[in-house]
Design a protein around this motif. Structure first.
Motif, mmCIF file in Angstrom:
data_model
loop_
_atom_site.group_PDB
_atom_site.id
_atom_site.type_symbol
_atom_site.label_atom_id
_atom_site.label_comp_id
_atom_site.label_asym_id
_atom_site.label_seq_id
_atom_site.Cartn_x
_atom_site.Cartn_y
_atom_site.Cartn_z
ATOM 1 N N LEU A 126 2.252 -30.139 -18.292
ATOM 2 C CA LEU A 126 2.672 -28.955 -18.004
ATOM 3 C C LEU A 126 1.661 -28.461 -16.711
ATOM 4 N N ALA A 127 2.201 -28.465 -15.537
ATOM 5 C CA ALA A 127 1.461 -28.165 -14.348
ATOM 6 C C ALA A 127 1.477 -26.735 -13.844
ATOM 7 N N MET A 128 0.144 -26.115 -13.749
ATOM 8 C CA MET A 128 0.267 -24.830 -13.441
ATOM 9 C C MET A 128 -0.607 -24.415 -12.095
ATOM 10 N N SER A 129 -1.137 -23.522 -11.827
ATOM 11 C CA SER A 129 -1.709 -23.184 -10.427
ATOM 12 C C SER A 129 -3.136 -23.128 -11.083
ATOM 13 N N TYR A 130 -3.958 -23.456 -10.281
ATOM 14 C CA TYR A 130 -5.646 -23.652 -10.674
ATOM 15 C C TYR A 130 -6.127 -22.195 -10.315
ATOM 16 N N VAL A 131 -6.731 -21.488 -11.604
ATOM 17 C CA VAL A 131 -7.169 -20.199 -11.382
ATOM 18 C C VAL A 131 -8.652 -20.161 -12.141
ATOM 19 N N PRO A 132 -9.653 -20.299 -11.146
ATOM 20 C CA PRO A 132 -11.041 -20.470 -11.513
ATOM 21 C C PRO A 132 -11.514 -19.014 -12.452
ATOM 22 N N GLY A 133 -12.533 -19.334 -13.485
ATOM 23 C CA GLY A 133 -12.889 -18.163 -13.961
ATOM 24 C C GLY A 133 -14.008 -18.646 -14.763
ATOM 25 N N THR A 134 -14.829 -17.757 -15.612
ATOM 26 C CA THR A 134 -15.962 -17.806 -16.433
ATOM 27 C C THR A 134 -15.392 -17.986 -17.752
ATOM 28 N N PRO A 135 -15.438 -18.919 -18.496
ATOM 29 C CA PRO A 135 -15.050 -18.880 -19.942
ATOM 30 C C PRO A 135 -15.559 -17.667 -20.729
ATOM 31 N N LEU A 136 -14.546 -17.447 -21.468
ATOM 32 C CA LEU A 136 -15.039 -16.038 -22.366
ATOM 33 C C LEU A 136 -16.314 -16.398 -23.208
ATOM 34 N N ARG A 137 -16.584 -17.583 -23.747
ATOM 35 C CA ARG A 137 -17.808 -17.770 -24.578
ATOM 36 C C ARG A 137 -18.967 -17.622 -23.666
ATOM 37 N N GLU A 138 -18.837 -17.940 -22.243
ATOM 38 C CA GLU A 138 -20.130 -17.678 -21.419
ATOM 39 C C GLU A 138 -20.325 -16.282 -21.173
ATOM 40 N N LEU A 139 -19.351 -15.491 -21.218
ATOM 41 C CA LEU A 139 -19.607 -14.049 -20.728
ATOM 42 C C LEU A 139 -20.248 -13.431 -21.701
ATOM 43 N N GLU A 140 -20.667 -13.971 -23.045
ATOM 44 C CA GLU A 140 -21.674 -13.250 -24.091
ATOM 45 C C GLU A 140 -23.061 -12.889 -23.205
ATOM 46 N N SER A 141 -23.493 -13.662 -22.141
ATOM 47 C CA SER A 141 -24.489 -13.159 -21.504
ATOM 48 C C SER A 141 -24.605 -12.474 -20.074
ATOM 49 N N HIS A 157 -8.592 -12.398 -32.057
ATOM 50 C CA HIS A 157 -8.567 -11.507 -31.034
ATOM 51 C C HIS A 157 -10.018 -10.637 -31.307
ATOM 52 N N TYR A 158 -10.058 -10.186 -32.820
ATOM 53 C CA TYR A 158 -11.008 -9.464 -33.084
ATOM 54 C C TYR A 158 -12.452 -10.003 -32.933
ATOM 55 N N TRP A 159 -12.563 -11.481 -33.161
ATOM 56 C CA TRP A 159 -13.757 -12.078 -32.883
ATOM 57 C C TRP A 159 -14.124 -12.303 -31.336
ATOM 58 N N ASN A 160 -13.159 -12.550 -30.656
ATOM 59 C CA ASN A 160 -13.393 -12.345 -29.303
ATOM 60 C C ASN A 160 -13.936 -11.160 -28.618
ATOM 61 N N LEU A 161 -13.515 -10.084 -29.285
ATOM 62 C CA LEU A 161 -14.088 -8.422 -28.773
ATOM 63 C C LEU A 161 -15.503 -8.446 -29.360
ATOM 64 N N VAL A 162 -15.867 -9.424 -30.441
ATOM 65 C CA VAL A 162 -16.989 -9.440 -31.108
ATOM 66 C C VAL A 162 -18.212 -10.216 -30.091
ATOM 67 N N ARG A 163 -17.417 -11.632 -29.544
ATOM 68 C CA ARG A 163 -18.217 -12.085 -28.633
ATOM 69 C C ARG A 163 -18.628 -11.502 -27.407
ATOM 70 N N LEU A 164 -17.618 -10.683 -26.872
ATOM 71 C CA LEU A 164 -17.853 -9.689 -25.715
ATOM 72 C C LEU A 164 -18.829 -8.589 -26.105
ATOM 73 N N LYS A 165 -19.435 -8.240 -27.300
ATOM 74 C CA LYS A 165 -20.081 -7.261 -27.598
ATOM 75 C C LYS A 165 -19.388 -5.858 -27.172
ATOM 76 N N ALA A 166 -18.102 -5.843 -27.390
ATOM 77 C CA ALA A 166 -17.271 -4.754 -26.986
ATOM 78 C C ALA A 166 -17.783 -3.307 -27.604
ATOM 79 N N ARG A 167 -17.582 -2.432 -26.985
ATOM 80 C CA ARG A 167 -17.711 -1.059 -27.444
ATOM 81 C C ARG A 167 -16.572 -0.273 -26.996
#
Length: 416
Positions: free
Chosen positions: A218-233, A388-398
């Motif tokens: 599966l080929a797709m356009s390259y979209v750079p970004g910071t992975p969600l796990r690295e957003l914890e900081s 998805h809940y645990w992704n919100l936990v990783r983001l320290k969502a309020r």
């Protein structure tokens, strides 16, 4: 020969898992850390459906023993990539001479997972793209792996789960795994989601490149970004922006479009330099019938009302409770865990007290498995929402979940 060795390793892992579960069931102390390490070592090498199952399990952070959950989570971060010669084999199966289409394909994977891995490439026109490459021979071993997974799942009978329920759970899981091998369906999902959210400035979805895609790539356009796990900081403003977008998107998916992205592990999400949410992987998108969604909202409504009898009625209607005697005390404890997140005002998803309560509750849930059993047709939906809940936990969502859920609960009440 290779397939027989794979089968032996799967059966060995199943025996270790079963032994740990039986020891716990009989009142002993299982060595969950050792079991988790064995699963990591075996499944990171095997790849495919067995590893995918373990990654799915790792997202149930609140129910698994902590030592086991920690080891399984490593499969999302540290699994060994497939060697380049095997990946090149898959690319040549798709393209023939790779140089006809690309001036460069990076041998080191951009990302790797259970069913395939992603490599950056540069087309003859100079465009940087990513290639999601299916592991060679994966389709051939899928059914064999599923057969072994069915045997492992039969261990659920020790927790008094009826065989019919186990069979239904297996079929839903198997259907999801088979769907993930359909790269044409994923390309179509990418196109559908790009059109659906083209006016939402907070979301970024890669473009599928149909002319470069096929059965194995599966080929797709390259979209750079910071992975969600690295957003914890990351800065708080960035995390809160991404968290709000994620919560809004999930709600819109469910209540407007009646489907849901059902592979919520953190590697599928990132944020770009503008703080927009990037969604990379659409290999698992499931329909959510209105009746199923309504039943889950009725359970939430009863939970927030602190009404254990209504919770039991909702569980029975969902097919998640059977047998004699409603576990009312367990319902009350579950309410104490969940309700604080839905009180008026912003609630902190990183509050460790909530997670501690959930972990303390999990042994009681396991002990009540003769009466409480996961509804087969909500398994993937429940897993996705939990992830998805645990992704919100990783983001320290309020988030103000009270404000968000009141219209949804009103929608559900209007349908009863």
């Amino acid at each position: 020969m290779r397939e027989r060795g794979r089968t032996r390793r799967l059966m060995g892992l199943g025996a270790r898992t079963g032994g740990a579960m039986l020891k716990t069931r009989l009142g002993g102390q299982a060595d969950w850390r050792a079991l988790g390490e064995a699963l990591f070592e075996g499944l990171s090498e095997l790849k495919g459906p067995a590893m995918k199952m373990a990654q799915m399990m790792s997202q149930w952070d609140d129910l698994l023993p902590p030592d086991l959950a920690d080891e399984l989570a490593r499969l999302q971060r540290q699994a060994d990539p497939m060697p380049w010669p095997r990946i090149r084999e898959a690319l040549e199966l798709q393209y023939g001479d790779i140089n006809t289409y690309f001036t460069q394909v990076e041998e080191a994977p951009f990302a790797s997972a259970s069913m395939g891995q992603v490599h950056k490439a540069v087309t003859r026109e100079g465009e940087t793209v990513v290639l999601k490459v299916q592991y060679p021979g994966l389709a051939d071993v899928l059914e064999s792996d599923l057969k072994q997974l069915r045997r492992i799942m039969s261990l659920g009978r020790w927790f008094k789960v009826p065989q019919a329920r186990l069979d239904a759970l297996f079929e839903e899981l198997a259907a999801g795994l088979r769907d993930e091998l359909d790269y044409q369906a994923e390309a179509n999902a990418l196109a559908r989601y790009r059109e659906r959210y083209q006016s939402d400035a907070r979301l970024v979805i890669p473009e599928p490149l149909f002319e470069l895609s096929g059965q194995h790539v599966l080929a797709m356009s390259y979209v750079p970004g910071t992975p969600l796990r690295e957003l914890e900081s990351a800065e708080d403003t960035v995390r809160q922006q991404v968290a709000a977008t994620l919560a809004d998107w999930i709600t819109q998916e469910l209540f407007t479009f009646a489907e849901l992205h059902a592979d919520p592990h953190a590697g599928n999400f990132a944020a770009d330099a503008q703080g927009r949410l990037i969604i990379y992987d659409f290999g698992a998108v499931i329909p959510v019938p209105e009746g199923r969604l309504n039943a889950m909202m009725q359970l939430l409504d009863a939970t927030l009302a602190h009404d254990p009898m209504a919770m039991d009625e909702a569980m029975v209607n969902m097919g998640g409770r059977q047998g004699q005697g409603a576990p009312l005390s367990l319902y009350r404890e579950a309410t104490e865990c969940i309700a604080p997140l839905f009180e008026p005002g912003e609630q902190d998803f990183s509050d460790v007290r909530v997670h501690r309560r959930l972990r303390e509750l999990s042994p009681k849930v396991w002990a009540a498995m003769d009466r409480l059993q996961p509804p087969a047709d909500t398994l993937l939906l429940s897993r996705a929402l939990n992830g998805h809940y645990w992704n919100l936990v990783r983001l320290k969502a309020r988030l103000d979940m009270y404000e968000r859920t009141q219209p949804l609960l009103a929608w559900s009440r209007s349908r009863t």
